[in-house]
Design an enzyme around this catalytic site. Structure first.
Site, PDB file in Angstrom:
ATOM      1  N   ARG A 405     -10.290  14.210  -1.303  1.00 27.86           N
ATOM      2  CA  ARG A 405      -9.870  13.977   0.189  1.00 27.86           C
ATOM      3  C   ARG A 405     -10.255  15.093   1.153  1.00 27.86           C
ATOM      4  O   ARG A 405      -9.677  16.164   0.914  1.00 27.86           O
ATOM      5  CB  ARG A 405      -8.211  13.861   0.213  1.00 27.86           C
ATOM      6  CG  ARG A 405      -7.774  12.319  -0.418  1.00 27.86           C
ATOM      7  CD  ARG A 405      -6.390  12.608  -0.259  1.00 27.86           C
ATOM      8  NE  ARG A 405      -5.818  11.086  -0.764  1.00 27.86           N
ATOM      9  CZ  ARG A 405      -5.315  10.697  -1.714  1.00 27.86           C
ATOM     10  NH1 ARG A 405      -5.074  11.468  -2.965  1.00 27.86           N
ATOM     11  NH2 ARG A 405      -4.807   9.391  -1.967  1.00 27.86           N
ATOM     12  N   ARG A 441     -14.714  11.842   0.151  1.00 30.90           N
ATOM     13  CA  ARG A 441     -14.622  10.789   1.070  1.00 30.90           C
ATOM     14  C   ARG A 441     -14.594  11.550   2.327  1.00 30.90           C
ATOM     15  O   ARG A 441     -14.202  12.608   2.747  1.00 30.90           O
ATOM     16  CB  ARG A 441     -13.221  10.043   0.884  1.00 30.90           C
ATOM     17  CG  ARG A 441     -12.910   9.145   1.861  1.00 30.90           C
ATOM     18  CD  ARG A 441     -11.419   8.572   1.688  1.00 30.90           C
ATOM     19  NE  ARG A 441     -10.348   9.487   2.027  1.00 30.90           N
ATOM     20  CZ  ARG A 441      -9.353   9.222   1.626  1.00 30.90           C
ATOM     21  NH1 ARG A 441      -8.901   8.014   1.061  1.00 30.90           N
ATOM     22  NH2 ARG A 441      -7.987  10.071   1.995  1.00 30.90           N
ATOM     23  N   ASN A 562      -3.389   2.326  -2.153  1.00 29.32           N
ATOM     24  CA  ASN A 562      -2.107   2.722  -0.945  1.00 29.32           C
ATOM     25  C   ASN A 562      -2.280   1.892   0.117  1.00 29.32           C
ATOM     26  O   ASN A 562      -1.249   1.520   0.682  1.00 29.32           O
ATOM     27  CB  ASN A 562      -2.201   4.275  -0.796  1.00 29.32           C
ATOM     28  CG  ASN A 562      -2.288   5.149  -2.126  1.00 29.32           C
ATOM     29  OD1 ASN A 562      -2.009   4.500  -3.186  1.00 29.32           O
ATOM     30  ND2 ASN A 562      -2.851   6.048  -2.038  1.00 29.32           N
ATOM     31  N   ASP A 563      -3.489   1.865   0.798  1.00 31.62           N
ATOM     32  CA  ASP A 563      -3.719   1.199   2.022  1.00 31.62           C
ATOM     33  C   ASP A 563      -3.757  -0.324   2.045  1.00 31.62           C
ATOM     34  O   ASP A 563      -3.237  -0.935   2.837  1.00 31.62           O
ATOM     35  CB  ASP A 563      -4.714   1.929   3.015  1.00 31.62           C
ATOM     36  CG  ASP A 563      -4.198   3.358   3.469  1.00 31.62           C
ATOM     37  OD1 ASP A 563      -3.214   3.431   4.183  1.00 31.62           O
ATOM     38  OD2 ASP A 563      -5.063   4.141   3.814  1.00 31.62           O
ATOM     39  N   ARG A 573       3.448   2.354   4.402  1.00 30.86           N
ATOM     40  CA  ARG A 573       3.605   2.886   3.112  1.00 30.86           C
ATOM     41  C   ARG A 573       4.470   4.120   3.168  1.00 30.86           C
ATOM     42  O   ARG A 573       4.914   4.728   2.298  1.00 30.86           O
ATOM     43  CB  ARG A 573       2.114   3.687   2.630  1.00 30.86           C
ATOM     44  CG  ARG A 573       1.717   4.320   3.893  1.00 30.86           C
ATOM     45  CD  ARG A 573       0.042   4.441   3.401  1.00 30.86           C
ATOM     46  NE  ARG A 573      -0.186   5.763   2.626  1.00 30.86           N
ATOM     47  CZ  ARG A 573      -1.396   6.077   2.225  1.00 30.86           C
ATOM     48  NH1 ARG A 573      -2.289   5.360   2.435  1.00 30.86           N
ATOM     49  NH2 ARG A 573      -1.477   7.138   1.506  1.00 30.86           N
ATOM     50  N   CYS A 610      -9.048   3.947  -6.658  1.00 32.65           N
ATOM     51  CA  CYS A 610      -8.740   5.648  -6.338  1.00 32.65           C
ATOM     52  C   CYS A 610      -7.186   5.592  -5.995  1.00 32.65           C
ATOM     53  O   CYS A 610      -6.782   6.695  -5.592  1.00 32.65           O
ATOM     54  CB  CYS A 610      -9.806   6.113  -5.906  1.00 32.65           C
ATOM     55  SG  CYS A 610      -9.655   5.709  -3.838  1.00 32.65           S
TER      56      CYS A 610
HETATM   57  C1  PEP Z   1      -5.599   4.741  -0.417  1.00 32.61           C
HETATM   58  O1  PEP Z   1      -5.267   4.171   0.733  1.00 32.61           O
HETATM   59  O2  PEP Z   1      -5.464   4.060  -1.579  1.00 32.61           O
HETATM   60  C2  PEP Z   1      -6.144   5.898  -0.719  1.00 32.61           C
HETATM   61  C3  PEP Z   1      -6.618   6.354  -2.047  1.00 32.61           C
HETATM   62  O3  PEP Z   1      -6.387   6.780   0.332  1.00 32.61           O
HETATM   63  P1  PEP Z   1      -5.213   7.771   0.916  1.00 32.61           P
HETATM   64  O4  PEP Z   1      -3.929   7.669   0.029  1.00 32.61           O
HETATM   65  O5  PEP Z   1      -5.859   9.126   1.346  1.00 32.61           O
HETATM   66  O6  PEP Z   1      -5.068   6.854   2.331  1.00 32.61           O
HETATM   67 MG    MG Z   2      -6.240   5.050   2.319  1.00 34.24          MG
END
Ligand code: PEP
Ligand code: MG
Length: 648
Positions: A405, A441, A562-563, A573, A610
């Site tokens: 990140r 990323r 996550n997103d 979230r 990821c």
């Molecule tokens: C996600 O969104 O799953 C991700 C890995 O990115 P971040 O948590 O940094 O938004």
């Molecule tokens: Mg994300």
């Protein structure tokens, strides 16, 4: 009087760091020095006035000095203004990495405590460390004429002790990158003649010292906030920090800081900014309980990376939390027990001991390169946010990096990182894991995480707003240095680039066009660059629906669960109230992942995961069965994920 005009070449102008150094230089001369720019003037010995003057790169500035050493002063200051990297300082080395405590399965808590959001697995019990910035209780009173001198003296003493504590903080050996420069800037503001003058005027007008400091700080901060330049606008934050520090000293109060935390404590807080946590000695933190935040907040991600048990979104009354002396928590179930009785405490300690045993049993998997029983090799990689985590990841057995990140590189500072610095960082990362791949990323940032140097306007829905690749494509001045740095790091041979927040194939094409431009620019500048695979995050429902089309344009997919979960389920979230809906195992989210995996398979590209769900033993078989060949996670989860794969 000596006068000289020069064109300012200091990179990005006289923002905080160069202004601080310019003032230091000016103060080393006895002469009075004035600097004039854009029709306005300021004393060269006042950082506040200087910054408010807003001198930018390529502006014409005039220096005027009067005194015995005027010629020398003008000459030295003119040279400073003409030096592009005049603001650079020696940066302290990054902090040593801390050892990871691998998480384990949920313990049996027996006596049920209250519940928050399970954010980072593991059981903990320890003394409470309350991290609540104190509210400033200023009670304005009128100071009589006869008391004014005493009040002024009180302020002078508070100022001296504040400056002394800043200097002490600067002397700490653990001081991190950029922090020394920030502290210098704070000292400069505290001792600034403009600030001191405004406070003394307030006291002379009959205000008590805390009120006078508050008023002066507010006025000066507001002047900075009104400036157009985002670097300078960010100085308002310095003014507010200094104002708060002096008022605390006047009121005989001390602020909580994680640096003072005794080893093994459980931090209780409203919320902890990732930067606060980054400044703490992570190995000393026993656990974390916050009233705000959820499982994918950055504090949760950081806690998981370091194996710190954490519960966020814990809905207790802050007064009750502050009154607790001992805190027990189970980061897997989200349970928190304030002041556990002896039976509960014994049960928690039993769980901690069992977890330690399980960790030892998992140690055997660190060096394993896992295959499923039918012989499919799965890469188990690490999610990292900084170079400081490399050693932790390697010790955990990471087979490369599945998600780096880069936003932390941009957040932990007061100005954007340059291309050279980024190139060095990405190259160091690639070398550390070669020949394993490192997936880096591009900047994924939005209005919820402001960065100095990028002007984010207020948005009602920052998660649906101008962020990630959307922002980058509109800010080539931010994006292209990163792309060029990545191209330069690709010479090592194992770099892959990942684009966040992709919702449309046109975005991928636009990035490719920029990459072509960057290659040409690097050729012209004589910089070597290499080839890399380009992939996209699958984290918006749109990317899932057009995954076939996108797959034709890229080399790989990486599912950001996550997103993807928050957007598919329309459940923020970060909002603990809707955490129940924010479930990656929901059939809707699994259907989306299946769809993306099919598109990848049909296009013959690889797909990884990821998001945080990549580490979940209950979901790993689902990912692998759908063709996922790389799972990337917090380092602490790696050994257990390897074990899971070998059992499929
Ligand atoms: C996600 O969104 O799953 C991700 C890995 O990115 P971040 O948590 O940094 O938004
Ligand atoms: Mg994300």
């Amino acid at each position: 009087m000596i006068e000289r005009s020069v064109v300012v070449r200091v990179h990005d102008g006289l923002h905080a760091r160069p202004a601080t150094q310019f003032v230091k230089l000016a103060k080393s001369f006895a002469s009075e020095v004035e600097i004039r720019c854009n029709g306005r003037g300021a004393s060269a010995k006042s950082a506040v006035k200087l910054m408010l003057l807003g001198v930018k790169e390529n502006d014409e500035a005039t220096l005027r000095a009067e005194g015995t050493d005027a010629a020398d002063a003008v000459s030295a200051l003119a040279t400073f203004l003409q030096t592009p990297d005049a603001g650079d300082i020696d940066l302290a080395a990054p902090a040593a990495p801390t050892a990871a405590k691998a998480p384990t399965a949920a313990p049996d808590m027996g006596h049920a405590g209250e519940r928050g959001v399970a954010a980072s697995e593991g059981t903990a019990i320890g003394p409470a460390f309350a991290f609540f910035p104190a509210a400033l209780d200023i009670r304005p009173r009128t100071v009589a004429l006869g008391e004014m001198e005493a009040e002024r003296l009180r302020y002078t003493q508070a100022l001296a002790s504040t400056v002394h504590s800043f200097r002490e903080a600067k002397a700490r050996p653990s001081l991190k990158r950029d922090d020394a420069a920030i502290i210098d800037a704070l000292v400069e503001v505290a001792e600034d003649a403009e600030f001191i003058g405004a406070v003394e005027t307030g006291i002379r007008a009959g205000r008590d010292a805390p009120s006078a400091v508050q008023e002066a700080g507010r006025t000066i901060a507001a002047s900075f906030e009104a400036l157009a330049d985002p670097y300078l606008r960010a100085r308002a934050e310095d003014i507010r920090s200094v104002t708060r520090a002096i008022i605390l000293a006047l009121l005989d109060m001390v602020d909580a800081t994680l640096a003072d935390m005794p080893k093994g404590s459980v931090i209780i807080a409203d919320e902890i900014a990732a930067l606060d946590l980054a400044k703490a000695t992570l190995a000393d933190i026993g656990g974390i309980v916050c009233r705000k935040g959820a499982a994918t907040s950055h504090v949760a991600i950081m806690a998981r990376a370091h194996g710190i048990p954490a519960v966020l979104g814990f809905p207790a009354d802050p007064a009750r939390m502050k009154a607790a002396r001992t805190i027990g928590l189970d980061g897997a179930s989200g349970e928190v027990v304030l002041d556990p009785d002896s039976e509960t405490a014994a049960r928690l300690r039993g769980a901690i001991a069992r977890e330690a045993e399980q960790r030892t049993a998992l140690d055997a998997y660190r060096a394993v390169e896992p295959t499923t029983r039918d012989g499919r090799r799965i890469e188990i990689a690490a999610n990292l946010g900084s170079l400081a985590e490399i050693e932790t990841a390697r010790q955990a057995g990471a087979m490369g990096v599945g998600l780096f990140r880069t936003e932390f590189l941009f957040m932990e500072r007061r100005a954007l990182p340059g291309e050279d610095e980024q190139s060095e960082t990405y190259t160091a990362l690639a070398k550390a894991f070669a020949p394993h791949p490192v997936v880096i990323r591009t900047l994924d940032i939005g209005g919820d995480k402001p960065v100095a140097g990028i002007d984010f306007e207020h948005e009602d829905n920052p998660f649906l707003g101008w962020r990630g690749v959307r922002m980058c494509l509109e800010r080539p001045d931010v994006f292209k240095p990163q792309l060029r740095a990545l191209l330069r790091a690709s010479v090592v041979g194992n770099v892959k680039i990942l684009l966040p927040m992709i919702a449309d194939v046109g975005e991928v094409r636009a990035v490719r066009a920029l990459i072509d431009e960057c290659r040409a620019e690097l050729d012209a500048a004589g910089h070597a660059h290499g080839a890399f695979e380009l992939g996209v995050m699958i984290e918006t429902p749109a990317a899932v629906f057009v995954a076939d089309e996108i797959a034709g344009e890229v080399d790989f997919f990486s599912v950001g669960t996550n997103d993807l979960t928050q957007y598919v389920m329309a459940a923020d979230r970060l909002n603990p109230r809707v955490a129940k809906l924010n479930r990656t195992e929901h059939p809707a989210v699994l259907a989306a992942i299946r769809m993306a995996a099919r598109a990848a398979r049909e296009a013959g590209i690889w797909i990884g995961v990821c998001g945080e769900a990549a580490a979940r033993p209950d979901l790993i078989p689902f990912f692998v069965e759908n063709g996922v060949s790389e799972l990337s996670m917090s380092p602490a989860s790696i050994p257990r994920a390897k074990k899971c794969v070998t059992e499929i």
